[in-house]
Design an enzyme around this catalytic site. Sequence first.
Site, PDB file in Angstrom:
ATOM      1  N   CYS A 152      74.304 -33.837 -34.982  1.00 13.90           N
ATOM      2  CA  CYS A 152      75.313 -32.820 -34.698  1.00 13.90           C
ATOM      3  C   CYS A 152      76.637 -33.328 -35.258  1.00 13.90           C
ATOM      4  CB  CYS A 152      75.463 -32.630 -33.196  1.00 13.90           C
ATOM      5  SG  CYS A 152      73.898 -32.293 -32.365  1.00 13.90           S
ATOM      6  N   ARG A 169      76.143 -31.071 -40.779  1.00 13.51           N
ATOM      7  CA  ARG A 169      75.451 -31.958 -39.849  1.00 13.51           C
ATOM      8  C   ARG A 169      74.598 -31.198 -38.844  1.00 13.51           C
ATOM      9  NH1 ARG A 169      77.131 -37.125 -39.658  1.00 13.51           N
ATOM     10  NH2 ARG A 169      76.205 -37.307 -37.598  1.00 13.51           N
ATOM     11  N   ASN A 199      76.628 -36.345 -29.918  1.00 10.10           N
ATOM     12  CA  ASN A 199      75.695 -36.386 -31.047  1.00 10.10           C
ATOM     13  C   ASN A 199      74.728 -37.536 -30.797  1.00 10.10           C
ATOM     14  OD1 ASN A 199      74.471 -36.397 -33.591  1.00 10.10           O
ATOM     15  ND2 ASN A 199      76.030 -37.755 -34.418  1.00 10.10           N
ATOM     16  N   GLY A 200      73.424 -37.268 -30.927  1.00  9.72           N
ATOM     17  CA  GLY A 200      72.446 -38.332 -30.711  1.00  9.72           C
ATOM     18  C   GLY A 200      71.422 -37.918 -29.673  1.00  9.72           C
ATOM     19  N   GLU A 225      62.648 -27.326 -50.590  1.00 11.59           N
ATOM     20  CA  GLU A 225      63.606 -27.297 -49.480  1.00 11.59           C
ATOM     21  C   GLU A 225      64.625 -26.177 -49.609  1.00 11.59           C
ATOM     22  OE1 GLU A 225      66.336 -31.113 -50.847  1.00 11.59           O
ATOM     23  OE2 GLU A 225      66.416 -30.503 -48.773  1.00 11.59           O
ATOM     24  N   HIS A 268      42.242 -35.415 -59.622  1.00 10.01           N
ATOM     25  CA  HIS A 268      41.514 -35.951 -58.471  1.00 10.01           C
ATOM     26  C   HIS A 268      41.620 -35.036 -57.252  1.00 10.01           C
ATOM     27  CE1 HIS A 268      40.593 -39.594 -60.647  1.00 10.01           C
ATOM     28  NE2 HIS A 268      41.878 -39.708 -60.973  1.00 10.01           N
TER      29      HIS A 268
HETATM   30  O1  M6R Z   1      71.001 -39.967 -45.809  1.00 14.12           O
HETATM   31  P1  M6R Z   1      69.643 -40.371 -46.318  1.00 14.12           P
HETATM   32  O2  M6R Z   1      69.630 -40.634 -47.768  1.00 14.12           O
HETATM   33  O3  M6R Z   1      69.090 -41.540 -45.559  1.00 14.12           O
HETATM   34  O4  M6R Z   1      68.718 -39.130 -46.019  1.00 14.12           O
HETATM   35  C1  M6R Z   1      67.323 -39.203 -46.209  1.00 14.12           C
HETATM   36  C2  M6R Z   1      66.716 -37.812 -46.340  1.00 14.12           C
HETATM   37  O5  M6R Z   1      66.875 -37.101 -45.153  1.00 14.12           O
HETATM   38  C3  M6R Z   1      67.380 -37.042 -47.481  1.00 14.12           C
HETATM   39  O6  M6R Z   1      67.286 -37.759 -48.680  1.00 14.12           O
HETATM   40  C4  M6R Z   1      66.722 -35.663 -47.673  1.00 14.12           C
HETATM   41  O7  M6R Z   1      65.392 -35.802 -48.069  1.00 14.12           O
HETATM   42  C5  M6R Z   1      67.521 -34.900 -48.711  1.00 14.12           C
HETATM   43  N1  M6R Z   1      68.738 -34.395 -48.151  1.00 14.12           N
HETATM   44  C6  M6R Z   1      66.741 -33.783 -49.313  1.00 14.12           C
HETATM   45  O8  M6R Z   1      67.465 -33.186 -50.357  1.00 14.12           O
END
Ligand code: M6R
Length: 596
Positions: free
Chosen positions: A2, A28, A100-101, A477, A493
């Site tokens: 959040c 966020r 947040n958390g 996504e 495969h």
């Molecule tokens: O902040 P991070 O790089 O650790 O985030 C990891 C994944 O959540 C992030 O790379 C996610 O797959 C991408 N936002 C997708 O585009």
Amino acid sequence: MCGIIGYTGQRERVHDVLLTGLAGLEYRGYDSAGIAVADESLTVHKRAGEVATLEAALPTEGVDGLAGIGHTRWSTHGPPTDANAHPHTDCDAQVAVVHNGIIENYAALRRDLEAEGHTFTSETDTEVIPHLIEAARERGAPPEAAFRDAIQQLEGSYAVAAVFPDSETVYAARHESPLVLGLGDDGHYLASDVPAFIDFTDRVVYLEDGQLAQITPSALVITDEQGAVVTPTVDRIAWDPEDAGKAGYDHYMLKEIHEQPAAIRQCLRGRVSELEGTVTIDELADLDCEGPVQFVACGTSYHAALYGARLLRERGIPAQCFLASEYAVDSIPVSAETLVVGVTQSGETADTMGALRQANRVGATTLALTNVVGSSAARECDHVMYIRAGPEIGVAATKTFASQQVALAMLASVLAGERSTAFVERVRALPDQIQQVLDESPARAVAETYADADAYFFIGRGYNAPVALEGALKLKEISYTHAEGFAAGELKHGPLALVTERTPVFALVTSGSSAAKTLGNVKEVEARGAPVVAVTDIPNEVGQAVDDVLEVPSAGPRFTPILANIQLQLVAYWIAHRLGRSIDKPRNLAKSVTVD
Ligand code: M6R
């Protein structure tokens, strides 16, 4: 996961600062939003939906006051409803809290509080906090002591902020969740991340785990767990407010795709010497690594880590890559000699932090490769290397992936003790080559041609294999269409059974030893009727064999795949655009995944 904003300063600015902050934090979490303003009493407004829904529901007057807190939510406990939106209050609305958390012991705390007579109005874990504060107040504790008492009872990860009626103080604390304080000329701010208040100040203090902050219009006081005052270190943020806006693009994602030449230049600045053919990373001056290297990462960062691990192995350094959520030191050999590298844009991803903490516990050397200065990964690892991509607001990672790839290439060069003018020349040429791709790409037209397909496949070998995975992730996504990436040799495969004339295949065929084999795989899918789009730096060799070509300049076998990925980002963007998707905020996803 959040976003939190807090402000105390000029009463007529409270409303504006909170809403500006919430807009800057929507990446966020954006399934509900709310604010609480402290004056003689507390006023709380909250709504399920985006910040705009909250804004529309606010009265035009009477939302200013002594201090305020706000929150954008991404649900973990309880669905996105008005009742579950933050801020939450105690029984008598004598304290308002945003969080947040995850509070891991909330069920036990709630049971005890309900037994004592407290009434809960939401399904959230957060609501235990105002009731714990209320309970401490009933025992005679003043606000600061009551806040501290409540925080000390929490288990889990949290960044928490609270306001009380008739008080201009905002109280805050953190444990394993980000929280940054802002020092302005007209008051003080706090937020989960800098873009929330970058319009108002660039002077910041990063709160550490276990610290408690009190901000008033004229003071900022930080204390440690024992209550001793801590002298804050003030950092200055280099981003200007323009960096946090869309700068004329329809979406942050498109803007961030176009920022890649600048991001790569920034990543390289002061780190490479063309004359000597060397790479110097000042932050890593005291890193002593004999290997082996283990990468831990999630999502796009995992794809970058796959690319990085290959770069190391090619230089004779043993390197493995793990999905952070699957990393377990009791089943993977880790010793004091092991260098565990967390690749994480945000530096806050719970799975990656969990893996890094395991590595820290067993005495491995840890390194954070991250974009966010002062993030949890940066602070908790033994070493940190910044990718310097600047703020990335679109949920889909774009410029940070390219910056991670380049940073990993530099890291590989440093760890191998390499001296290669050819390497430095190639890496320095990348920003201009990326610009060329951006200027000349026919990706929009290709996207128009294939936007109505049933599903998409991406194939590539060697350094192109992680790019194939990333191309598919980006498309699925933001377009909500099925897409899969494969090492090209794996197609036969199993996945080949899915290939039809309604499943376009994007084939990464860049110059190098594996191009001929990938072309063989192209033939296999064509035989099943699939249209093929080649992303290639050898169009003369490949063009005849495929339906469409997305050309990239040649940058050698290691770096041409970085350029090929830019084409796939554009294809994903334009397909999602054509389908009218919510590109910057795809459904069910959030930028920073701080739950595991
Ligand atoms: O902040 P991070 O790089 O650790 O985030 C990891 C994944 O959540 C992030 O790379 C996610 O797959 C991408 N936002 C997708 O585009």
